[in-house]
Design an enzyme around this catalytic site. Structure first.
Site, PDB file in Angstrom:
ATOM      1  N   TYR A   1      -5.497   6.750  -8.951  1.00  0.00           N
ATOM      2  CA  TYR A   1      -6.714   6.006  -8.607  1.00  0.00           C
ATOM      3  C   TYR A   1      -7.924   6.573  -9.350  1.00  0.00           C
ATOM      4  CZ  TYR A   1      -4.352   3.428  -4.896  1.00  0.00           C
ATOM      5  OH  TYR A   1      -3.521   2.585  -4.201  1.00  0.00           O
TER       6      TYR A   1
ATOM      7  N   CYS B   1       0.833  -1.214   0.000  1.00  0.00           N
ATOM      8  CA  CYS B   1       0.000   0.000   0.000  1.00  0.00           C
ATOM      9  C   CYS B   1       0.861   1.254   0.000  1.00  0.00           C
ATOM     10  CB  CYS B   1      -0.896  -0.033   1.244  1.00  0.00           C
ATOM     11  SG  CYS B   1      -1.767   1.514   1.567  1.00  0.00           S
TER      12      CYS B   1
END
Length: 322
Positions: A162, A31
């Site tokens: 994203y 992450c």
């Protein structure tokens, strides 16, 4: 998404005082938001003060899991899922189970998952436990200048990839794509004449940008369709990223295998086959970057961190330095 905004501070004003050995950083190398916390902890030398638990690179709809640990259980918390720490904080916790997270080892309950504030607090609230020679990643005299830079990096780059990857229509994707590359062009120009984002030394701003750049060619270029150029085709940003990667604390906390597995397996709506790409070739990360010709002192008045703590090494083969 809203985050639990409780802070761990030197004065304990939120009920959680800085205390060595009390808190556990739960992170995932996969992450980018958690990777920031891993880097900052290492740069500041907080390994003795803040323990670290690592989840595996994939998760289901419920939670990140501790499948890297023997028996799939975190050895300190005794949990199989990070979700358990969230439910110890609030049995009806309504939002996503995210990393990074600070968990109180005494109660085994979540303290905070406010990733943006966590790293700043490690720099400013945990100074009593910084290593000798720890860099100042959040210099007081630069904070006003850093704020808009970090905000633009967050909205346009960290989140920008994203926005491209999860666009629901051609129109929203193309708008997101244009926004992302406008920001990357701005960064190419900004970094052409100075070694780091805020000048001569590494700051929190560089940490925040690095974790997105490290994932760009391996994931975002293809998986998220951010494909105007690869990072390797943006000469300034590619040299800057290599400079940081070759700096202790950055490359030695980066696990490309976990990064790829996370995105290509977890995002089955984008990648239904869950096939993980074999490439890209990572050898280029170790090639000369020549950024030292711009001068600067990477750690300012401080020094580089020492070797990675035993047991916290990136597995062999997961990055080109291992």
């Amino acid at each position: 998404m809203q985050y639990v905004a409780t802070r761990i501070t030197a004065d304990g004003r939120d009920g959680f005082a800085v205390e060595a050995g009390r808190y556990r950083l739960i992170a995932a190398r996969a992450c980018p938001w958690a990777n920031r916390a891993i880097i900052v902890r290492r740069l500041l030398g907080l390994e003795d003060a803040i323990s670290m638990g690592l989840t595996g690179p994939t998760h289901d709809q419920r939670s990140w899991t501790f499948d890297l640990d023997p028996g799939g259980v975190d050895p300190v918390l005794g949990y199989e899922r990070l979700q358990q720490a969230y439910f110890a904080f609030d049995p009806d916790y309504p939002r996503g189970i995210t990393v990074p997270a600070f968990v109180d080892e005494t109660t085994k309950a979540l303290v905070t998952n406010d990733f943006a504030q966590m790293t700043l607090d490690m720099s400013t609230e945990w100074t009593a436990f910084h290593r000798d020679g720890a860099p100042d990643l959040y210099p007081e005299h630069l904070r006003d200048e850093m704020a808009p830079v970090m905000k633009r990096i967050f909205t346009e780059v960290n989140n920008g990839v994203y926005r491209c990857g999860f666009a629901g229509s051609q129109e929203t994707y193309e708008a997101a794509y244009d926004r992302l590359f406008v920001a990357l062009d701005w960064l190419e120009e900004r970094l052409a004449t100075q070694r780091y984002l805020m000048g001569d030394s590494i700051t929190e701003a560089d940490v925040r940008l690095f974790t997105t750049l490290a994932r760009f060619d391996a994931v975002y270029h293809g998986h998220f369709k951010c494909n105007r150029q690869k990072l390797t085709e943006m000469p300034v940003l590619w040299a800057y990223a290599r400079d940081l990667f070759q700096t202790p604390g950055f490359g030695d906390t980066t696990d490309f295998e976990q990064i790829k597995k996370h995105y290509y397996v977890v995002h089955s709506d984008i990648n239904p086959t869950q096939i993980v790409p074999k490439g890209p070739d990572l050898a280029g990360w170790l090639t000369p970057h020549h950024r030292e010709e711009l001068g600067g002192r990477p750690f300012g008045d401080g020094t580089a961190p020492g070797p990675v703590r035993a047991g916290e090494e990136v597995p062999a083969g997961a990055n080109p330095a291992s």
